[in-house]
Write a protein that holds these residues in place. Structure first.
Motif, PDB file in Angstrom:
ATOM      1  N   PHE A  58       0.832  -1.205   0.000  1.00  0.00           N
ATOM      2  CA  PHE A  58       0.000   0.000   0.000  1.00  0.00           C
ATOM      3  C   PHE A  58       0.867   1.255   0.000  1.00  0.00           C
ATOM      4  CE2 PHE A  58      -2.321   3.355   2.272  1.00  0.00           C
ATOM      5  CZ  PHE A  58      -3.455   3.443   1.489  1.00  0.00           C
ATOM      6  N   ARG A  59       1.867   1.272   0.859  1.00  0.00           N
ATOM      7  CA  ARG A  59       2.740   2.447   0.953  1.00  0.00           C
ATOM      8  C   ARG A  59       3.488   2.679  -0.357  1.00  0.00           C
ATOM      9  NH1 ARG A  59       3.190   0.280   6.322  1.00  0.00           N
ATOM     10  NH2 ARG A  59       2.587   1.851   7.889  1.00  0.00           N
ATOM     11  N   HIS A  60       3.999   1.606  -0.938  1.00  0.00           N
ATOM     12  CA  HIS A  60       4.742   1.744  -2.190  1.00  0.00           C
ATOM     13  C   HIS A  60       3.823   2.145  -3.345  1.00  0.00           C
ATOM     14  CE1 HIS A  60       8.878   0.513  -1.255  1.00  0.00           C
ATOM     15  NE2 HIS A  60       8.341  -0.269  -0.327  1.00  0.00           N
ATOM     16  N   ALA A  61       2.590   1.653  -3.340  1.00  0.00           N
ATOM     17  CA  ALA A  61       1.638   2.016  -4.387  1.00  0.00           C
ATOM     18  C   ALA A  61       1.271   3.493  -4.297  1.00  0.00           C
ATOM     19  CB  ALA A  61       0.382   1.152  -4.280  1.00  0.00           C
ATOM     20  N   LEU A  62       1.090   3.993  -3.077  1.00  0.00           N
ATOM     21  CA  LEU A  62       0.829   5.423  -2.881  1.00  0.00           C
ATOM     22  C   LEU A  62       1.990   6.264  -3.392  1.00  0.00           C
ATOM     23  CD1 LEU A  62      -0.724   6.037   0.661  1.00  0.00           C
ATOM     24  CD2 LEU A  62      -1.832   6.298  -1.551  1.00  0.00           C
ATOM     25  N   GLU A  63       3.199   5.863  -3.019  1.00  0.00           N
ATOM     26  CA  GLU A  63       4.381   6.619  -3.416  1.00  0.00           C
ATOM     27  C   GLU A  63       4.541   6.629  -4.934  1.00  0.00           C
ATOM     28  OE1 GLU A  63       9.161   6.843  -2.352  1.00  0.00           O
ATOM     29  OE2 GLU A  63       8.004   5.040  -1.874  1.00  0.00           O
ATOM     30  N   ALA A  66       1.970   8.943  -6.476  1.00  0.00           N
ATOM     31  CA  ALA A  66       2.339  10.335  -6.228  1.00  0.00           C
ATOM     32  C   ALA A  66       3.484  10.766  -7.140  1.00  0.00           C
ATOM     33  CB  ALA A  66       2.729  10.518  -4.759  1.00  0.00           C
ATOM     34  N   ARG A  67       4.459   9.878  -7.377  1.00  0.00           N
ATOM     35  CA  ARG A  67       5.571  10.210  -8.267  1.00  0.00           C
ATOM     36  C   ARG A  67       5.093  10.408  -9.692  1.00  0.00           C
ATOM     37  NH1 ARG A  67       8.623   6.099  -5.769  1.00  0.00           N
ATOM     38  NH2 ARG A  67       8.282   4.822  -7.625  1.00  0.00           N
ATOM     39  N   THR A  68       4.161   9.569 -10.127  1.00  0.00           N
ATOM     40  CA  THR A  68       3.630   9.696 -11.487  1.00  0.00           C
ATOM     41  C   THR A  68       2.919  11.029 -11.664  1.00  0.00           C
ATOM     42  OG1 THR A  68       3.381   7.307 -11.738  1.00  0.00           O
ATOM     43  CG2 THR A  68       2.068   8.696 -13.192  1.00  0.00           C
ATOM     44  N   THR A  69       2.086  11.394 -10.695  1.00  0.00           N
ATOM     45  CA  THR A  69       1.382  12.676 -10.797  1.00  0.00           C
ATOM     46  C   THR A  69       2.374  13.835 -10.761  1.00  0.00           C
ATOM     47  OG1 THR A  69       1.009  12.794  -8.392  1.00  0.00           O
ATOM     48  CG2 THR A  69      -0.697  11.723  -9.705  1.00  0.00           C
ATOM     49  N   LEU A  70       3.424  13.685  -9.963  1.00  0.00           N
ATOM     50  CA  LEU A  70       4.446  14.728  -9.898  1.00  0.00           C
ATOM     51  C   LEU A  70       5.136  14.887 -11.249  1.00  0.00           C
ATOM     52  CD1 LEU A  70       6.310  16.730  -8.375  1.00  0.00           C
ATOM     53  CD2 LEU A  70       7.766  14.753  -7.828  1.00  0.00           C
ATOM     54  N   ASP A  71       5.536  13.794 -11.865  1.00  0.00           N
ATOM     55  CA  ASP A  71       6.228  13.855 -13.159  1.00  0.00           C
ATOM     56  C   ASP A  71       5.380  14.564 -14.206  1.00  0.00           C
ATOM     57  OD1 ASP A  71       8.403  12.542 -12.102  1.00  0.00           O
ATOM     58  OD2 ASP A  71       7.838  10.572 -12.870  1.00  0.00           O
ATOM     59  N   GLU A  72       4.080  14.293 -14.193  1.00  0.00           N
ATOM     60  CA  GLU A  72       3.189  14.947 -15.154  1.00  0.00           C
ATOM     61  C   GLU A  72       3.134  16.452 -14.915  1.00  0.00           C
ATOM     62  OE1 GLU A  72       0.079  11.197 -15.775  1.00  0.00           O
ATOM     63  OE2 GLU A  72      -0.341  12.748 -14.281  1.00  0.00           O
ATOM     64  N   ARG A  73       3.110  16.856 -13.668  1.00  0.00           N
ATOM     65  CA  ARG A  73       3.054  18.279 -13.340  1.00  0.00           C
ATOM     66  C   ARG A  73       4.375  18.988 -13.631  1.00  0.00           C
ATOM     67  NH1 ARG A  73      -0.692  15.583 -10.952  1.00  0.00           N
ATOM     68  NH2 ARG A  73      -2.524  16.507  -9.940  1.00  0.00           N
ATOM     69  N   LEU A  74       5.475  18.297 -13.368  1.00  0.00           N
ATOM     70  CA  LEU A  74       6.773  18.892 -13.672  1.00  0.00           C
ATOM     71  C   LEU A  74       6.917  19.146 -15.165  1.00  0.00           C
ATOM     72  CD1 LEU A  74       9.203  16.877 -11.349  1.00  0.00           C
ATOM     73  CD2 LEU A  74       8.268  19.181 -10.996  1.00  0.00           C
ATOM     74  N   ALA A  75       6.362  18.265 -15.977  1.00  0.00           N
ATOM     75  CA  ALA A  75       6.411  18.463 -17.428  1.00  0.00           C
ATOM     76  C   ALA A  75       5.656  19.728 -17.825  1.00  0.00           C
ATOM     77  CB  ALA A  75       5.829  17.244 -18.146  1.00  0.00           C
ATOM     78  N   VAL A  76       4.552  20.008 -17.134  1.00  0.00           N
ATOM     79  CA  VAL A  76       3.774  21.221 -17.411  1.00  0.00           C
ATOM     80  C   VAL A  76       4.591  22.464 -17.067  1.00  0.00           C
ATOM     81  CG1 VAL A  76       1.770  22.568 -16.668  1.00  0.00           C
ATOM     82  CG2 VAL A  76       1.524  20.123 -17.150  1.00  0.00           C
ATOM     83  N   ALA A 109      -8.278   9.707  -7.140  1.00  0.00           N
ATOM     84  CA  ALA A 109      -8.193   8.457  -6.392  1.00  0.00           C
ATOM     85  C   ALA A 109      -7.124   8.542  -5.302  1.00  0.00           C
ATOM     86  CB  ALA A 109      -7.886   7.299  -7.343  1.00  0.00           C
ATOM     87  N   LEU A 110      -6.024   9.193  -5.619  1.00  0.00           N
ATOM     88  CA  LEU A 110      -4.949   9.342  -4.643  1.00  0.00           C
ATOM     89  C   LEU A 110      -5.418  10.147  -3.436  1.00  0.00           C
ATOM     90  CD1 LEU A 110      -1.953   8.823  -4.017  1.00  0.00           C
ATOM     91  CD2 LEU A 110      -1.405  10.910  -5.284  1.00  0.00           C
ATOM     92  N   GLY A 130       5.783  14.137   0.257  1.00  0.00           N
ATOM     93  CA  GLY A 130       7.196  14.082  -0.075  1.00  0.00           C
ATOM     94  C   GLY A 130       7.466  13.729  -1.517  1.00  0.00           C
ATOM     95  N   SER A 131       6.554  12.953  -2.120  1.00  0.00           N
ATOM     96  CA  SER A 131       6.730  12.547  -3.509  1.00  0.00           C
ATOM     97  C   SER A 131       5.897  13.385  -4.473  1.00  0.00           C
ATOM     98  CB  SER A 131       6.329  11.067  -3.670  1.00  0.00           C
ATOM     99  OG  SER A 131       7.130  10.240  -2.878  1.00  0.00           O
TER     100      SER A 131
END
Length: 210
Positions: A58-63, A66-76, A109-110, A130-131
């Motif tokens: 569960f913890r790793h899936a959350l992280e 969160a990293r995937t959503t972060l990467d998408e936002r950083l691209a923006v 969902a997150l 953090g992520s």
């Protein structure tokens, strides 16, 4: 050897994505490892080979989410590296893109998982922040610092500017969507984005900006 490593990485990614999907659909208590294995397309023992137990998964899936959503936002945010002659138009585009990402299925969902499982996993907030949001604000502050050097923004505090920009976006959005439970049209998203940018620039735009 490289093929074996690649296969292991791919399986781990499939497990994390499958786990997030199942946890988002059923919640932590109702989700079982067999459901996750089925969703990921792997055998149940394979899940345990990668993750020791459901709580760790569960913890790793959350992280990972969160990293995937972060990467998408950083691209923006890369659009701010070359804002062109019309800073407001560039910020409008960035703000609208960020709101679209904030309201996509994974992001909603997150947040739902975080709200529902925070008492079971008190460290979940630190994992997600953090992520995700914390690093996003840091990256946005770096872009605003560059815009300050270029004479577009006031020479004050880029960290505060980034924090306020995101608050102007997400605060009204959370209220309008009832914390992500009500749909919102693209037209409304554009209106929210433009209103946030107008308010932000009143406070932070440098005087006599070209």
């Amino acid at each position: 050897m490289a093929t074996i490593s690649r296969g292991r990485i791919d399986k781990r990614q499939a497990i994390l994505e499958g786990a997030f999907t199942v946890f988002a659909r059923l919640g932590y208590a109702q989700a079982c490892v067999q459901d996750i294995a089925d969703e990921a397309g792997v055998a149940k023992p394979t899940v345990y080979n990668h993750m020791t137990d459901k709580a760790t998964l569960f913890r790793h899936a959350l992280e990972a989410a969160a990293r995937t959503t972060l990467d998408e936002r950083l691209a923006v945010l890369e659009r701010l590296s070359g804002p062109g002659d019309d800073l407001r138009a560039t910020l409008d585009g960035v703000a609208h893109a960020l709101l679209l990402l904030h309201t996509d299925e994974r992001s909603c969902a997150l947040r739902r998982l975080l709200y529902s499982e925070i008492t079971t996993f008190p460290d979940a907030l630190d994992i997600v922040v953090g992520s995700g949001p914390h690093r996003l604000n840091q990256a946005l502050a770096e872009r605003f610092a560059r815009l300050t050097l270029l004479g577009h923004l006031r020479a004050t505090d880029p960290d505060s500017a980034a924090e306020q920009f995101m608050a102007l976006l997400t605060g009204p959005l959370e209220a309008r969507t009832r914390m992500g439970t009500s749909p919102i049209s693209d037209e409304e998203l554009r209106e929210l984005a433009q209103a946030a940018v107008r308010t932000f620039l009143r406070a932070w735009e440098a005087p006599n900006t070209p």
